[in-house]
Design a protein around this motif. Structure first.
Motif, PDB file in Angstrom:
ATOM      1  N   LYS A   1      -7.045 -18.331 -26.786  1.00  0.00           N
ATOM      2  CA  LYS A   1      -6.693 -19.296 -25.747  1.00  0.00           C
ATOM      3  C   LYS A   1      -5.208 -19.656 -25.818  1.00  0.00           C
ATOM      4  O   LYS A   1      -4.530 -19.753 -24.782  1.00  0.00           O
ATOM      5  CB  LYS A   1      -7.535 -20.563 -25.911  1.00  0.00           C
ATOM      6  CG  LYS A   1      -8.985 -20.403 -25.509  1.00  0.00           C
ATOM      7  CD  LYS A   1      -9.741 -21.715 -25.723  1.00  0.00           C
ATOM      8  CE  LYS A   1     -11.205 -21.570 -25.359  1.00  0.00           C
ATOM      9  NZ  LYS A   1     -11.963 -22.841 -25.617  1.00  0.00           N
ATOM     10  N   SER A   2      -4.701 -19.865 -27.040  1.00  0.00           N
ATOM     11  CA  SER A   2      -3.279 -20.182 -27.203  1.00  0.00           C
ATOM     12  C   SER A   2      -2.408 -19.047 -26.699  1.00  0.00           C
ATOM     13  O   SER A   2      -1.368 -19.269 -26.056  1.00  0.00           O
ATOM     14  CB  SER A   2      -2.968 -20.467 -28.677  1.00  0.00           C
ATOM     15  OG  SER A   2      -3.736 -21.545 -29.162  1.00  0.00           O
ATOM     16  N   LEU A   3      -2.837 -17.830 -26.974  1.00  0.00           N
ATOM     17  CA  LEU A   3      -2.085 -16.665 -26.522  1.00  0.00           C
ATOM     18  C   LEU A   3      -2.062 -16.575 -25.009  1.00  0.00           C
ATOM     19  O   LEU A   3      -1.027 -16.279 -24.397  1.00  0.00           O
ATOM     20  CB  LEU A   3      -2.695 -15.401 -27.132  1.00  0.00           C
ATOM     21  CG  LEU A   3      -1.966 -14.077 -26.870  1.00  0.00           C
ATOM     22  CD1 LEU A   3      -0.562 -14.119 -27.454  1.00  0.00           C
ATOM     23  CD2 LEU A   3      -2.751 -12.914 -27.458  1.00  0.00           C
ATOM     24  N   LEU A   4      -3.190 -16.850 -24.381  1.00  0.00           N
ATOM     25  CA  LEU A   4      -3.252 -16.786 -22.921  1.00  0.00           C
ATOM     26  C   LEU A   4      -2.446 -17.907 -22.280  1.00  0.00           C
ATOM     27  O   LEU A   4      -1.821 -17.715 -21.230  1.00  0.00           O
ATOM     28  CB  LEU A   4      -4.713 -16.864 -22.464  1.00  0.00           C
ATOM     29  CG  LEU A   4      -5.610 -15.678 -22.831  1.00  0.00           C
ATOM     30  CD1 LEU A   4      -7.050 -15.952 -22.419  1.00  0.00           C
ATOM     31  CD2 LEU A   4      -5.112 -14.400 -22.171  1.00  0.00           C
ATOM     32  N   LYS A   5      -2.458 -19.114 -22.883  1.00  0.00           N
ATOM     33  CA  LYS A   5      -1.703 -20.228 -22.318  1.00  0.00           C
ATOM     34  C   LYS A   5      -0.199 -20.011 -22.444  1.00  0.00           C
ATOM     35  O   LYS A   5       0.567 -20.428 -21.573  1.00  0.00           O
ATOM     36  CB  LYS A   5      -2.095 -21.522 -23.032  1.00  0.00           C
ATOM     37  CG  LYS A   5      -3.486 -22.021 -22.685  1.00  0.00           C
ATOM     38  CD  LYS A   5      -3.814 -23.296 -23.445  1.00  0.00           C
ATOM     39  CE  LYS A   5      -5.216 -23.787 -23.101  1.00  0.00           C
ATOM     40  NZ  LYS A   5      -5.573 -25.033 -23.853  1.00  0.00           N
ATOM     41  N   SER A   6       0.210 -19.390 -23.533  1.00  0.00           N
ATOM     42  CA  SER A   6       1.638 -19.164 -23.746  1.00  0.00           C
ATOM     43  C   SER A   6       2.202 -18.068 -22.860  1.00  0.00           C
ATOM     44  O   SER A   6       3.409 -17.932 -22.713  1.00  0.00           O
ATOM     45  CB  SER A   6       1.895 -18.822 -25.219  1.00  0.00           C
ATOM     46  OG  SER A   6       1.245 -17.603 -25.553  1.00  0.00           O
ATOM     47  N   GLY A   7       1.309 -17.267 -22.263  1.00  0.00           N
ATOM     48  CA  GLY A   7       1.789 -16.161 -21.430  1.00  0.00           C
ATOM     49  C   GLY A   7       1.904 -14.898 -22.255  1.00  0.00           C
ATOM     50  O   GLY A   7       2.428 -14.914 -23.377  1.00  0.00           O
ATOM     51  N   LEU A   8       1.416 -13.815 -21.710  1.00  0.00           N
ATOM     52  CA  LEU A   8       1.409 -12.569 -22.475  1.00  0.00           C
ATOM     53  C   LEU A   8       2.794 -11.927 -22.534  1.00  0.00           C
ATOM     54  O   LEU A   8       3.122 -11.215 -23.472  1.00  0.00           O
ATOM     55  CB  LEU A   8       0.399 -11.600 -21.853  1.00  0.00           C
ATOM     56  CG  LEU A   8      -1.059 -12.082 -21.915  1.00  0.00           C
ATOM     57  CD1 LEU A   8      -1.965 -11.136 -21.167  1.00  0.00           C
ATOM     58  CD2 LEU A   8      -1.516 -12.230 -23.357  1.00  0.00           C
ATOM     59  N   ARG A   9       3.605 -12.164 -21.488  1.00  0.00           N
ATOM     60  CA  ARG A   9       4.980 -11.693 -21.524  1.00  0.00           C
ATOM     61  C   ARG A   9       5.732 -12.354 -20.376  1.00  0.00           C
ATOM     62  O   ARG A   9       5.151 -12.876 -19.437  1.00  0.00           O
ATOM     63  CB  ARG A   9       4.982 -10.167 -21.482  1.00  0.00           C
ATOM     64  CG  ARG A   9       5.352  -9.472 -20.306  1.00  0.00           C
ATOM     65  CD  ARG A   9       5.212  -7.981 -20.383  1.00  0.00           C
ATOM     66  NE  ARG A   9       5.089  -7.489 -19.012  1.00  0.00           N
ATOM     67  CZ  ARG A   9       4.781  -6.282 -18.679  1.00  0.00           C
ATOM     68  NH1 ARG A   9       4.542  -5.397 -19.616  1.00  0.00           N
ATOM     69  NH2 ARG A   9       4.707  -5.915 -17.424  1.00  0.00           N
ATOM     70  N   GLU A  10       7.063 -12.302 -20.449  1.00  0.00           N
ATOM     71  CA  GLU A  10       7.896 -13.032 -19.493  1.00  0.00           C
ATOM     72  C   GLU A  10       7.845 -12.428 -18.091  1.00  0.00           C
ATOM     73  O   GLU A  10       7.522 -13.102 -17.123  1.00  0.00           O
ATOM     74  CB  GLU A  10       9.339 -13.083 -19.994  1.00  0.00           C
ATOM     75  CG  GLU A  10       9.482 -13.868 -21.299  1.00  0.00           C
ATOM     76  CD  GLU A  10      10.916 -13.926 -21.760  1.00  0.00           C
ATOM     77  OE1 GLU A  10      11.775 -13.331 -21.065  1.00  0.00           O
ATOM     78  OE2 GLU A  10      11.176 -14.562 -22.793  1.00  0.00           O
TER      79      GLU A  10
ATOM     80  N   ALA B   1      -7.079  -7.662 -18.349  1.00  0.00           N
ATOM     81  CA  ALA B   1      -7.112  -8.131 -19.736  1.00  0.00           C
ATOM     82  C   ALA B   1      -7.585  -9.571 -19.809  1.00  0.00           C
ATOM     83  O   ALA B   1      -8.365  -9.954 -20.688  1.00  0.00           O
ATOM     84  CB  ALA B   1      -5.720  -7.999 -20.360  1.00  0.00           C
ATOM     85  N   ALA B   2      -7.134 -10.403 -18.861  1.00  0.00           N
ATOM     86  CA  ALA B   2      -7.570 -11.796 -18.843  1.00  0.00           C
ATOM     87  C   ALA B   2      -9.060 -11.901 -18.549  1.00  0.00           C
ATOM     88  O   ALA B   2      -9.741 -12.803 -19.053  1.00  0.00           O
ATOM     89  CB  ALA B   2      -6.769 -12.575 -17.795  1.00  0.00           C
TER      90      ALA B   2
END
Length: 474
Positions: A368-377, A387-388
Motif C-alpha cells: 500500500k505504501s508503495l502504491l501511494k508513493s507512486g511507482l515512478r515519476e 499492475a495496480a
C-alpha cells in the motif's frame, strides 16, 4: 447408383462390430472411472438392493402378505424414494415421509368423518372443499425458503396422502383399515432404509461437508502459494517452464461448490451424533465459512485471468518494484490457508496460521505504501493499471484470508475443537538463531532461557557472558 449404395451398406456393416466394441469399451471405462472416483457409490448401490430385497419379503412371505395384502407394495415404494446416498438425506426423507403420512392420514380420516355427517349429497362437496384447502395451503407453504429446504418432500407426501385417503374413503368404507396399512408399510420401509443406511458402511453428510470445506481452503492456498512465482516469471521462464500447473486450476471447483455445501449442511442437521461430530454441531457456521471461501475464490478467479493475459503491457520496471511485496503477500496468504486447512481437517485449534497472516499483512502494508508513493515519476496509466489491478486483488485476498481464519476459529470454538498448544514458529526460531549467531563470542548475551528440572529444589543464579544473567532452575 445401386452398386454404390450396396458398397456403402457393406462398408457400414463391416465397421459395425468395431464400432460396437469401441462403444462397449468406452462405457466400461466410464463405469470403472465412476467407481474408482468414489467407491462408496458401489457400496450404496448394494445397500439399496439389500434394503429392497428385505422389504420384498412382505410379498414373498405368505403370513406377512396376509397381514398387509397389496398395501405391502408401499414399503417397496418407500425404499425406492427414501433411500439416499448419505445417512442425513435418508433420515430427512424418511422422517418427512413418515410424519407427513401420519398427520395426513389422521386428518384424512377426520375429514372423511366430518363429510359423512353431511349426508350423501353434501359429503362429496365437503370432501372437495377439504382437498382444495389443504392442497392450496400446503403448496403455498412450500414456497417459504426454510420450509422448502427441509420439509418440501414432507409437504408433498402430506398432499398426496390426505387426498388419497379422503377421496378414496368416499367409495371405500374401510378407510381406517386403508390408512392403517398404508402408514404401517411406509414406516416399515422407512425404518429398513434408516437401519441399513446407518449400520452398513454409513456415509455421513456432515463428514463430507467438513472434508469439502477443508479441501476448498487448501485449494485456495495452493493457488496463492504458486501465483507469485507464476505471475512474475519472465517470458523466457514461461517458455522454458515445464512444471505441472494443475494446482492453479484447483480453485475452479470451489466456485461451484455452494449448492453442494448447502445440501450437505441440510442433510447433516438430520444426522445423529457420530464420530467427532455431536448432535448439535454448528453446521450453519460451515455455511458462513463456505461463503467467505466463495468470496475469496472470486478474487482468485480474477487473479488467474491476469495469469492468462500475462500482462505483457506492464513495464519490467513496474513489475520489479511490486514483485517482492506481491510475491510475499501471495505466498504468506497461501501458507496461512494451507495451515488452516490442515488444522481444520483434524478438528484442532492452533495459531499456526497467525504468523503467516501477520507476514501477509506486513507485506500488504508495504505494498500500500508503495502504491501511494507512486511507482515512478513519469507514470503512464496504461502501464500501471494492470499492475495496480493485481496489487488491489491481492490486498483483497489478504482481507478475505483473515476473515476465513477468524470464521474458522469461531467454528472451532462452537464445535469444541481440540486445542493444540503453540510451539516456536519456524520464523521465530530462525530469528533467534540469527541473533545468537551474529554475536562475536559464544559467551555473549543471548535471549533469556529458563530450564526447569522438577526433581531438584534449589534455584541457582548463574552468570553467563558479560552483560546478562539467566536464571537456571536446576
Amino acid at each position: 447408383m445401386g452398386s454404390a449404395s450396396n458398397e456403402k451398406i457393406g462398408v457400414l456393416l463391416a465397421s459395425l462390430p468395431a464400432r460396437l466394441t469401441g462403444k462397449v469399451c468406452e462405457i466400461a471405462n466410464r463405469t470403472k472411472k465412476l467407481g474408482q472416483d468414489d467407491p462408496r457409490r458401489i457400496t450404496h448401490s448394494l445397500k439399496v438392493g439389500f434394503a429392497l430385497t428385505l422389504v420384498s419379503l412382505f410379498y414373498y412371505y405368505q403370513p406377512l402378505y396376509n397381514s398387509f395384502g397389496a398395501s405391502a407394495m408401499w414399503a417397496v415404494v418407500t425404499v425406492i424414494v427414501v433411500f439416499e446416498f448419505s445417512v442425513g438425506a435418508t433420515l430427512g426423507k424418511g422422517l418427512n415421509r413418515g410424519l407427513a403420512t401420519l398427520v395426513a392420514g389422521a386428518l384424512g380420516i377426520g375429514a372423511h368423518h366430518l363429510a359423512s355427517l353431511s349426508g350423501h349429497i353434501g359429503e362429496p362437496i365437503l370432501l372437495g372443499i377439504f382437498v382444495f384447502l389443504q392442497a392450496a395451503t400446503s403448496t403455498f407453504i412450500r414456497f417459504f425458503p426454510k420450509i422448502k429446504a427441509r420439509y418440501d418432500y414432507g409437504l408433498l407426501i402430506f398432499i398426496l396422502t390426505f387426498s388419497l385417503i379422503s377421496v378414496s374413503g368416499f367409495r371405500d368404507d374401510e378407510v381406517l383399515d386403508l390408512a392403517h396399512k398404508r402408514i404401517s408399510t411406509i414406516f416399515i420401509g422407512g425404518f429398513a432404509c434408516v437401519i441399513v443406511s446407518i449400520l452398513v458402511f454409513p456415509v455421513w453428510a456432515g463428514e463430507d461437508l467438513h472434508n469439502l470445506i477443508a479441501a476448498n481452503i487448501e485449494k485456495l492456498g495452493n493457488f496463492l502459494e504458486g501465483f507469485g512465482g507464476e505471475y512474475f516469471k519472465t517470458l523466457e521462464d514461461i517458455a522454458e517452464s515445464k512444471d505441472d500447473k494443475t494446482f492453479l486450476l484447483g480453485y475452479k471447483s470451489v466456485l461451484n461448490s455452494k449448492s453442494s455445501e448447502e445440501s450437505l449442511a441440510n442433510f447433516a442437521r438430520w444426522e445423529p451424533g457420530h464420530g467427532r461430530f455431536s448432535f448439535r454441531h454448528p453446521w450453519t457456521q460451515y455455511l458462513k465459512v463456505g461463503a467467505l471461501i466463495q468470496q475469496c475464490s472470486y478474487r482468485i478467479e480474477a487473479l488467474h485471468g491476469r495469469l492468462i493475459t500475462a500482462d505483457v503491457q506492464v513495464s519490467p520496471e513496474i513489475r520489479n518494484r511490486i514483485e517482492e511485496s506481491c510475491t510475499k503477500l501471495s505466498l504468506e496468504s497461501g501458507k496461512a490457508l494451507k495451515a488452516l486447512a490442515s488444522d481444520f481437517r483434524t478438528m484442532t485449534k492452533s495459531p499456526s496460521a497467525d504468523p503467516h497472516i501477520a507476514n501477509a499483512k506486513a507485506a500488504a502494508k508495504s505494498l500500500k505504501s508503495l502504491l501511494k508513493s507512486g511507482l515512478r515519476e513519469d507514470i503512464d496509466l496504461l502501464e500501471v493499471v494492470p499492475a495496480a489491478t493485481v496489487a488491489s486483488l491481492l490486498l483483497d485476498v489478504v482481507n478475505c484470508t483473515e476473515k476465513i481464519v477468524e470464521s474458522v476459529y469461531e467454528l472451532g470454538s462452537l464445535a469444541n475443537f481440540e486445542t493444540v498448544e503453540a510451539t516456536v514458529s519456524p520464523e521465530k526460531s530462525h530469528e533467534l538463531g540469527k541473533i545468537c549467531s551474529d554475536k562475536k563470542s559464544p559467551m555473549m548475551d543471548c535471549p533469556h532461557v529458563v530450564i526447569k528440572i522438577t526433581e531438584s529444589p534449589p534455584v541457582l543464579p548463574v552468570n553467563i557472558g558479560k552483560t546478562s544473567q539467566q536464571a537456571l532452575e536446576v
